[in-house]
Write a protein that holds these residues in place. Sequence first.
Motif, mmCIF file in Angstrom:
data_model
loop_
_atom_site.group_PDB
_atom_site.id
_atom_site.type_symbol
_atom_site.label_atom_id
_atom_site.label_comp_id
_atom_site.label_asym_id
_atom_site.label_seq_id
_atom_site.Cartn_x
_atom_site.Cartn_y
_atom_site.Cartn_z
ATOM 1 N N PHE A 85 0.825 -1.205 0.000
ATOM 2 C CA PHE A 85 0.000 0.000 0.000
ATOM 3 C C PHE A 85 0.865 1.263 0.000
ATOM 4 O O PHE A 85 0.612 2.206 -0.756
ATOM 5 C CB PHE A 85 -0.916 0.004 1.228
ATOM 6 C CG PHE A 85 -1.851 1.188 1.293
ATOM 7 C CD1 PHE A 85 -3.039 1.169 0.585
ATOM 8 C CD2 PHE A 85 -1.537 2.299 2.057
ATOM 9 C CE1 PHE A 85 -3.906 2.262 0.636
ATOM 10 C CE2 PHE A 85 -2.390 3.393 2.109
ATOM 11 C CZ PHE A 85 -3.578 3.369 1.399
ATOM 12 N N ILE A 86 1.895 1.271 0.823
ATOM 13 C CA ILE A 86 2.784 2.432 0.898
ATOM 14 C C ILE A 86 3.519 2.638 -0.423
ATOM 15 O O ILE A 86 3.716 3.771 -0.870
ATOM 16 C CB ILE A 86 3.786 2.260 2.062
ATOM 17 C CG1 ILE A 86 3.040 2.269 3.399
ATOM 18 C CG2 ILE A 86 4.840 3.372 2.045
ATOM 19 C CD1 ILE A 86 3.882 1.874 4.579
ATOM 20 N N SER A 87 3.919 1.539 -1.069
ATOM 21 C CA SER A 87 4.598 1.665 -2.362
ATOM 22 C C SER A 87 3.664 2.298 -3.388
ATOM 23 O O SER A 87 4.099 3.035 -4.277
ATOM 24 C CB SER A 87 5.082 0.297 -2.863
ATOM 25 O OG SER A 87 4.010 -0.519 -3.285
ATOM 26 N N GLY A 88 2.361 2.029 -3.267
ATOM 27 C CA GLY A 88 1.385 2.656 -4.152
ATOM 28 C C GLY A 88 1.300 4.151 -3.932
ATOM 29 O O GLY A 88 1.195 4.933 -4.888
ATOM 30 N N ILE A 89 1.351 4.568 -2.666
ATOM 31 C CA ILE A 89 1.335 6.007 -2.348
ATOM 32 C C ILE A 89 2.571 6.682 -2.934
ATOM 33 O O ILE A 89 2.488 7.770 -3.526
ATOM 34 C CB ILE A 89 1.284 6.215 -0.817
ATOM 35 C CG1 ILE A 89 -0.041 5.686 -0.248
ATOM 36 C CG2 ILE A 89 1.453 7.693 -0.473
ATOM 37 C CD1 ILE A 89 -0.146 5.768 1.250
ATOM 38 N N ILE A 90 3.727 6.031 -2.778
ATOM 39 C CA ILE A 90 4.968 6.586 -3.322
ATOM 40 C C ILE A 90 4.872 6.683 -4.840
ATOM 41 O O ILE A 90 5.335 7.658 -5.448
ATOM 42 C CB ILE A 90 6.172 5.710 -2.917
ATOM 43 C CG1 ILE A 90 6.352 5.737 -1.394
ATOM 44 C CG2 ILE A 90 7.448 6.183 -3.605
ATOM 45 C CD1 ILE A 90 7.426 4.796 -0.896
ATOM 46 N N LEU A 149 -0.467 5.966 -15.291
ATOM 47 C CA LEU A 149 0.219 5.676 -14.032
ATOM 48 C C LEU A 149 -0.722 5.858 -12.844
ATOM 49 O O LEU A 149 -0.576 5.188 -11.820
ATOM 50 C CB LEU A 149 1.442 6.582 -13.890
ATOM 51 C CG LEU A 149 2.582 6.301 -14.870
ATOM 52 C CD1 LEU A 149 3.689 7.333 -14.717
ATOM 53 C CD2 LEU A 149 3.140 4.904 -14.665
ATOM 54 N N PHE A 150 -1.694 6.760 -12.991
ATOM 55 C CA PHE A 150 -2.704 6.925 -11.940
ATOM 56 C C PHE A 150 -3.502 5.636 -11.785
ATOM 57 O O PHE A 150 -3.806 5.206 -10.668
ATOM 58 C CB PHE A 150 -3.642 8.086 -12.290
ATOM 59 C CG PHE A 150 -4.845 8.183 -11.390
ATOM 60 C CD1 PHE A 150 -4.721 8.674 -10.105
ATOM 61 C CD2 PHE A 150 -6.099 7.766 -11.833
ATOM 62 C CE1 PHE A 150 -5.833 8.755 -9.260
ATOM 63 C CE2 PHE A 150 -7.218 7.844 -11.011
ATOM 64 C CZ PHE A 150 -7.089 8.345 -9.719
ATOM 65 N N ALA A 151 -3.844 5.010 -12.906
ATOM 66 C CA ALA A 151 -4.574 3.745 -12.871
ATOM 67 C C ALA A 151 -3.761 2.678 -12.158
ATOM 68 O O ALA A 151 -4.277 1.921 -11.319
ATOM 69 C CB ALA A 151 -4.906 3.295 -14.296
ATOM 70 N N ASP A 152 -2.478 2.621 -12.455
ATOM 71 C CA ASP A 152 -1.606 1.611 -11.858
ATOM 72 C C ASP A 152 -1.454 1.831 -10.358
ATOM 73 O O ASP A 152 -1.571 0.899 -9.568
ATOM 74 C CB ASP A 152 -0.240 1.648 -12.541
ATOM 75 C CG ASP A 152 0.632 0.482 -12.121
ATOM 76 O OD1 ASP A 152 0.209 -0.672 -12.332
ATOM 77 O OD2 ASP A 152 1.713 0.711 -11.578
ATOM 78 N N SER A 153 -1.192 3.081 -9.952
ATOM 79 C CA SER A 153 -0.995 3.368 -8.530
ATOM 80 C C SER A 153 -2.285 3.150 -7.741
ATOM 81 O O SER A 153 -2.247 2.682 -6.594
ATOM 82 C CB SER A 153 -0.498 4.806 -8.348
ATOM 83 O OG SER A 153 -1.363 5.727 -8.979
ATOM 84 N N THR A 154 -3.429 3.462 -8.357
ATOM 85 C CA THR A 154 -4.715 3.202 -7.706
ATOM 86 C C THR A 154 -4.892 1.710 -7.457
ATOM 87 O O THR A 154 -5.332 1.287 -6.384
ATOM 88 C CB THR A 154 -5.875 3.707 -8.588
ATOM 89 O OG1 THR A 154 -5.739 5.120 -8.789
ATOM 90 C CG2 THR A 154 -7.224 3.417 -7.942
ATOM 91 N N ALA A 155 -4.537 0.924 -8.447
ATOM 92 C CA ALA A 155 -4.677 -0.531 -8.334
ATOM 93 C C ALA A 155 -3.723 -1.104 -7.284
ATOM 94 O O ALA A 155 -4.065 -2.053 -6.587
ATOM 95 C CB ALA A 155 -4.425 -1.183 -9.691
ATOM 96 N N ILE A 156 -2.520 -0.537 -7.175
ATOM 97 C CA ILE A 156 -1.562 -1.012 -6.165
ATOM 98 C C ILE A 156 -2.125 -0.808 -4.762
ATOM 99 O O ILE A 156 -2.112 -1.709 -3.917
ATOM 100 C CB ILE A 156 -0.220 -0.276 -6.302
ATOM 101 C CG1 ILE A 156 0.457 -0.618 -7.632
ATOM 102 C CG2 ILE A 156 0.718 -0.658 -5.146
ATOM 103 C CD1 ILE A 156 1.687 0.219 -7.923
ATOM 104 N N MET A 157 -2.622 0.408 -4.509
ATOM 105 C CA MET A 157 -3.185 0.708 -3.191
ATOM 106 C C MET A 157 -4.423 -0.144 -2.921
ATOM 107 O O MET A 157 -4.619 -0.637 -1.805
ATOM 108 C CB MET A 157 -3.516 2.197 -3.085
ATOM 109 C CG MET A 157 -2.285 3.085 -3.061
ATOM 110 S SD MET A 157 -2.641 4.833 -2.732
ATOM 111 C CE MET A 157 -3.432 5.308 -4.268
ATOM 112 N N ALA A 158 -5.250 -0.335 -3.955
ATOM 113 C CA ALA A 158 -6.433 -1.184 -3.805
ATOM 114 C C ALA A 158 -6.030 -2.617 -3.482
ATOM 115 O O ALA A 158 -6.671 -3.285 -2.666
ATOM 116 C CB ALA A 158 -7.272 -1.138 -5.082
ATOM 117 N N GLY A 159 -4.958 -3.080 -4.121
ATOM 118 C CA GLY A 159 -4.473 -4.430 -3.850
ATOM 119 C C GLY A 159 -4.074 -4.608 -2.401
ATOM 120 O O GLY A 159 -4.382 -5.630 -1.776
ATOM 121 N N GLY A 160 -3.381 -3.613 -1.850
ATOM 122 C CA GLY A 160 -2.984 -3.674 -0.445
ATOM 123 C C GLY A 160 -4.188 -3.719 0.472
ATOM 124 O O GLY A 160 -4.192 -4.423 1.490
#
Length: 432
Positions: free
Chosen positions: A107-112, A284-295
């Motif tokens: 989740f934190i990596s998604g925020i970064i 990249l917004f789509a990707d980072s959103t998905a990373i945080m959602a995954g966490g």
Amino acid sequence: MQILERYFQLREHGTSVKTEVLAGLTTFLTMAYIIFVNPAILSQTGMDFNAVFVATCIAAALGTLVMGVVANYPIALAPGMGLNAYFTFAVVKGMGVPWQTALGAVFISGIIFVLVSSFKLRELIVNAIPYSLKLAISAGVGLFLAIIGLKGAGVITGSEATMVTLGNIHSPSTLLAVFGFLLIVVLEYRRVTGSIIIGVLAVTLLSVALGLSEFKGVFSMPPSIEPTFMQMDLASALNAGLVGVIFIFFFVDLFDTTGTLVGVAHRAGLLDKQGRLTRLKKALFADSTAIMAGGILGTSSVTAYVESAAGTAVGGRTGLTAVVVALLFIAALFLSPLAGTVPAYATAPALCYVAVLMARGLAEIDWDDLTESAPAVITAVGMPFTYSIADGIAFGFISYTVIKLLSGRYKDITPMVIVIAGLFTVKFAFFH
């Protein structure tokens, strides 16, 4: 239909609703193996298999939907191969980190990722990394997947005398796994759509027929996601010892996503005259959103899938392709019994095949320049031999910097490479 035509600009991109739907189905079939493979890998951490299955489908659907609706690109996302292996075997099993803490790191990596993309640091980081190391990182992750797949298939096993040795190749499960790999390769060579999922399901069917595994059905209502939902431990993830883990999640996903976006867009003719993605920030917004959602949901980092190229090959040019893929991932939620039927040795061939695809990057390395090839090899072999993607990348950056400096090739080293090498050196010195 007219609404879809206008919103996704189908006519401007030379496509149609029918073509986009076909492209979406094609892309989904080529990457559907992840709904079986990801739970199989992450459940080895102690995470609930069914909950991870649901998290995988929802995270993939969410990220792909945002990619289609916001960025209007025919690119699908799902939990990344390699990143799920790093999550399981390097972080949780290797470092003894609880899976809840590892989810917090995701989740934190998604925020970064969001911050880096917003402040245009992404270009600075990506452009600063030597091309040879980019190729080596991709190949190294492939080799890491290979050793995991071979172990899961029973082809190799541990040995006190030689560290690793040949497994029981007479075992029915091992023979089925080998058959599955060969089937995938042959089908892919013959350009059969969905070759990986066909291989996984073929091994599963044979396994059930031979009485090696239990058939649990095909359709049912989606299982509960409660065992993994909102279980991430952010406080523990911010521990100084996990800074390197967060960095690797971010780092690998950054290169994976950027490379996939550019590669797939290039094949589809979606780059501008300067070879750039005009809507990169939205992608990249789509990707980072998905990373945080995954966490939050309970799965490892989500990234863009190179299998999206299969959809563009049949004409997919807009985000409508991605929307179709997202809807199919939602529909896949009702296949949890089938996912539970798939044995580990049925997913092993998929890991080995993905390893083949990723290892080909080694061919592009400049082998005549030892200051480039030596760090690349160190990076690639460091990952499977240390059983750690993070350590392999660290070895690569440190060796690249030292070799270049001692060889007098100062101009080849960017300040960013020195900073990264320095951070990895500090990690080994004080936090390893």
